[in-house]
Design a protein around this motif. Structure first.
Motif, mmCIF file in Angstrom:
data_model
loop_
_atom_site.group_PDB
_atom_site.id
_atom_site.type_symbol
_atom_site.label_atom_id
_atom_site.label_comp_id
_atom_site.label_asym_id
_atom_site.label_seq_id
_atom_site.Cartn_x
_atom_site.Cartn_y
_atom_site.Cartn_z
ATOM 1 N N LYS A 106 5.737 15.716 7.426
ATOM 2 C CA LYS A 106 7.178 14.722 8.138
ATOM 3 C C LYS A 106 7.324 13.298 8.329
ATOM 4 O O LYS A 106 8.739 12.916 9.264
ATOM 5 C CB LYS A 106 7.021 15.295 10.071
ATOM 6 C CG LYS A 106 6.970 16.242 10.109
ATOM 7 C CD LYS A 106 7.566 17.343 11.710
ATOM 8 C CE LYS A 106 7.165 18.378 11.893
ATOM 9 N NZ LYS A 106 6.129 19.236 11.958
ATOM 10 N N VAL A 107 6.121 12.233 8.335
ATOM 11 C CA VAL A 107 5.571 11.715 8.261
ATOM 12 C C VAL A 107 6.341 11.106 6.999
ATOM 13 O O VAL A 107 6.220 9.629 6.531
ATOM 14 C CB VAL A 107 4.833 10.932 8.717
ATOM 15 C CG1 VAL A 107 4.338 11.153 10.603
ATOM 16 C CG2 VAL A 107 4.203 11.102 8.156
ATOM 17 N N MET B 141 0.627 0.698 8.172
ATOM 18 C CA MET B 141 0.641 -0.281 7.063
ATOM 19 C C MET B 141 0.667 0.102 5.647
ATOM 20 O O MET B 141 0.665 -0.864 4.697
ATOM 21 C CB MET B 141 -1.642 0.056 6.683
ATOM 22 C CG MET B 141 -2.180 -0.737 7.974
ATOM 23 S SD MET B 141 -3.887 -1.160 7.961
ATOM 24 C CE MET B 141 -3.677 -2.786 6.937
ATOM 25 N N LEU B 142 1.230 1.302 5.566
ATOM 26 C CA LEU B 142 1.824 1.253 4.383
ATOM 27 C C LEU B 142 3.641 1.427 3.869
ATOM 28 O O LEU B 142 4.210 0.834 5.076
ATOM 29 C CB LEU B 142 2.025 3.240 4.247
ATOM 30 C CG LEU B 142 0.523 3.556 4.232
ATOM 31 C CD1 LEU B 142 0.466 5.494 4.176
ATOM 32 C CD2 LEU B 142 -0.498 2.919 3.550
ATOM 33 N N ASP B 143 3.403 0.867 2.950
ATOM 34 C CA ASP B 143 5.135 0.388 2.191
ATOM 35 C C ASP B 143 5.729 2.222 1.797
ATOM 36 O O ASP B 143 6.923 1.709 1.920
ATOM 37 C CB ASP B 143 4.677 -0.675 0.621
ATOM 38 C CG ASP B 143 4.470 -1.561 1.526
ATOM 39 O OD1 ASP B 143 4.891 -2.859 2.037
ATOM 40 O OD2 ASP B 143 2.981 -2.465 1.493
ATOM 41 N N MET B 144 4.568 2.721 1.928
ATOM 42 C CA MET B 144 5.453 3.810 1.203
ATOM 43 C C MET B 144 4.647 5.480 1.342
ATOM 44 O O MET B 144 3.620 4.904 1.126
ATOM 45 C CB MET B 144 6.428 3.789 -0.416
ATOM 46 C CG MET B 144 7.225 5.191 -0.919
ATOM 47 S SD MET B 144 7.218 4.781 -2.856
ATOM 48 C CE MET B 144 8.416 5.748 -2.763
ATOM 49 N N LYS B 145 5.114 6.403 1.287
ATOM 50 C CA LYS B 145 5.010 7.578 2.081
ATOM 51 C C LYS B 145 5.033 8.840 1.149
ATOM 52 O O LYS B 145 6.528 9.248 1.391
ATOM 53 C CB LYS B 145 4.891 7.571 3.388
ATOM 54 C CG LYS B 145 4.167 7.237 4.688
ATOM 55 C CD LYS B 145 4.523 6.814 6.184
ATOM 56 C CE LYS B 145 4.933 5.888 7.186
ATOM 57 N NZ LYS B 145 5.742 4.848 6.332
ATOM 58 N N ILE B 146 3.845 9.332 0.727
ATOM 59 C CA ILE B 146 4.547 9.967 -0.320
ATOM 60 C C ILE B 146 3.606 11.497 0.204
ATOM 61 O O ILE B 146 2.251 11.112 0.338
ATOM 62 C CB ILE B 146 3.864 9.864 -2.111
ATOM 63 C CG1 ILE B 146 4.835 8.787 -1.985
ATOM 64 C CG2 ILE B 146 4.377 10.869 -2.512
ATOM 65 C CD1 ILE B 146 4.395 8.320 -3.721
ATOM 66 N N PHE B 147 4.295 13.102 -0.506
ATOM 67 C CA PHE B 147 3.882 14.328 0.306
ATOM 68 C C PHE B 147 3.400 15.155 -0.833
ATOM 69 O O PHE B 147 4.878 14.953 -1.468
ATOM 70 C CB PHE B 147 4.035 14.614 1.275
ATOM 71 C CG PHE B 147 3.563 16.207 1.529
ATOM 72 C CD1 PHE B 147 2.613 16.111 2.703
ATOM 73 C CD2 PHE B 147 4.035 16.885 1.264
ATOM 74 C CE1 PHE B 147 1.698 17.017 2.935
ATOM 75 C CE2 PHE B 147 2.456 18.249 1.974
ATOM 76 C CZ PHE B 147 2.260 17.696 2.529
ATOM 77 N N CYS B 148 2.546 15.105 -1.894
ATOM 78 C CA CYS B 148 2.496 16.282 -2.465
ATOM 79 C C CYS B 148 2.945 17.420 -2.314
ATOM 80 O O CYS B 148 2.510 18.005 -1.588
ATOM 81 C CB CYS B 148 1.429 15.944 -3.482
ATOM 82 S SG CYS B 148 1.088 14.211 -4.139
ATOM 83 N N ILE C 9 0.983 -1.221 -0.077
ATOM 84 C CA ILE C 9 -0.093 -0.060 -0.424
ATOM 85 C C ILE C 9 0.865 0.996 0.201
ATOM 86 O O ILE C 9 1.210 1.440 0.884
ATOM 87 C CB ILE C 9 -0.682 -0.066 1.389
ATOM 88 C CG1 ILE C 9 -1.939 -1.126 1.883
ATOM 89 C CG2 ILE C 9 -1.513 1.755 1.078
ATOM 90 C CD1 ILE C 9 -2.461 -0.814 2.826
ATOM 91 N N ILE C 10 0.447 2.373 -1.026
ATOM 92 C CA ILE C 10 1.385 3.307 -1.204
ATOM 93 C C ILE C 10 0.201 4.143 -0.991
ATOM 94 O O ILE C 10 -0.140 4.172 -1.188
ATOM 95 C CB ILE C 10 1.968 3.701 -2.168
ATOM 96 C CG1 ILE C 10 2.300 2.466 -3.606
ATOM 97 C CG2 ILE C 10 2.436 5.248 -2.982
ATOM 98 C CD1 ILE C 10 3.270 1.551 -2.448
ATOM 99 N N GLY C 11 0.652 5.700 0.071
ATOM 100 C CA GLY C 11 -0.075 6.430 0.242
ATOM 101 C C GLY C 11 0.548 7.705 0.274
ATOM 102 O O GLY C 11 1.604 8.494 -0.234
ATOM 103 N N ILE C 12 -0.779 8.672 -0.918
ATOM 104 C CA ILE C 12 0.147 9.683 -1.601
ATOM 105 C C ILE C 12 -0.847 10.817 -0.646
ATOM 106 O O ILE C 12 -2.612 11.010 -0.614
ATOM 107 C CB ILE C 12 -0.467 9.991 -2.486
ATOM 108 C CG1 ILE C 12 0.314 8.610 -3.254
ATOM 109 C CG2 ILE C 12 0.140 11.459 -3.144
ATOM 110 C CD1 ILE C 12 0.328 8.822 -5.133
ATOM 111 N N ALA C 13 -0.244 11.810 0.288
ATOM 112 C CA ALA C 13 -1.109 13.073 0.832
ATOM 113 C C ALA C 13 -0.864 13.854 0.098
ATOM 114 O O ALA C 13 0.491 14.206 -0.426
ATOM 115 C CB ALA C 13 -0.941 12.821 2.094
ATOM 116 N N GLY C 14 -1.311 15.703 1.057
ATOM 117 C CA GLY C 14 -0.922 16.542 -0.023
ATOM 118 C C GLY C 14 -2.374 17.429 0.467
ATOM 119 O O GLY C 14 -3.266 17.404 -0.031
#
Ligand code: CTP
Length: 245
Positions: free
Chosen positions: A197-198, A143-150, A24-29
């Motif tokens: 930050k995360v 649960m995330l394998d990768m965390k991305i911030f736009c 699971i890849i999370g994309i926030a922003g």
């Protein structure tokens, strides 16, 4: 001797495709920062079956009549974590991790409510979870394998939001700006921006940032390869152990 649990692993693995373990890849922003375009670009470049985009927009809570009235006046706060049903999202991710089908609610921005019916997701290998608060809830972060911030300039975000909300979400410019100033902008500072930050990676300039996106894609491919190798190694080890008994 392989335990009954190990035997179950072998059994499942034999019939499973190489990437049985969901990533699971999370994309926030911020709103309008380009999360959904980045998610689509990752999917296109990954070019694998069983990759699914899950938008957190599907998890907006239903409103009571008073809150709904406020929403139509652009006086309801949709940018605070309390507007989203994190428990329902967590349950979906847990079900998918457990290999079960998940039913995703369908949300109408024009009507500020869930529509009847759901969309079903079956056994994806990669889920791209995108939403303003995708990196907010600790249970989901775990649960995330990768965390991305736009990362995008606020004026670019607002411009995009005006165009999109008028064209696709049944809004008028005055209402969009009223909601932006009252809720979207202050909550960006309060809840969205701190997610940097995360994050593992911060992507400026959205889909235009080809290097960032191909780096993300390569990393996801690496995660999948590592999981597949680990899986094969477990199979071999268990196979050897069962031959020796
Ligand atoms: N929102 C709204 N009305 C609702 C529910 C949500 O106006 N009934 C708004 C919230 O104010 C929030 C935004 O929807 O800011 C979340 O969607 P957004 O992040 O803008 O859209 P995405 O397509 O997910 O992301 P991006 O624009 O980055 O691609």
């Amino acid at each position: 001797t392989p335990s009954s649990q190990d035997k179950e692993i072998i059994c499942k693995a034999r019939y499973a495709p190489p990437w049985v373990d969901l990533s699971i890849i999370g994309i926030a922003g911020g709103s309008g920062s380009g999360k959904s375009s980045i998610a689509r670009s990752i999917v296109n470049q990954l070019n694998l079956p069983w990759v699914v985009i899950l938008s957190m927009d599907s998890f907006y809570k239903s409103l009571d009549p008073e809150c709904s009235r406020k929403a139509f006046l652009n006086e309801f706060d949709f940018d605070a974590p309390s507007a989203l049903d994190f428990d329902a999202l967590l349950k979906v991710l847990e079900d998918l991790k457990a290999g079960q089908r998940a039913d995703i609610p369908i949300y109408s921005f024009a009507e500020h409510r869930r529509l009847s019916g759901t969309t079903s997701i079956y056994s994806p290998h990669v889920v791209i979870l995108e939403g303003i608060l995708a990196l907010h809830d600790q249970r989901i972060l775990d649960m995330l394998d990768m965390k991305i911030f736009c990362d995008e300039d606020a004026d670019v975000c607002l411009t995009r939001r005006i165009i999109r909300d008028v064209q696709e979400r049944g809004r008028d410019v005055e209402g969009i700006i009223k909601q932006w100033l009252a809720y979207v902008k202050p909550n960006f500072t309060k809840y969205v921006d701190p997610q940097r930050k995360v994050a593992d990676i911060i992507v400026p300039r959205g889909v235009k940032n080809k290097i960032a996106i191909s780096t993300v894609v390569q990393y996801i491919q690496q995660i999948l390869l590592d999981k597949s190798k680990k899986h094969q190694a477990t199979l071999k080890r268990l196979g050897r152990e069962s031959m020796n008994t």
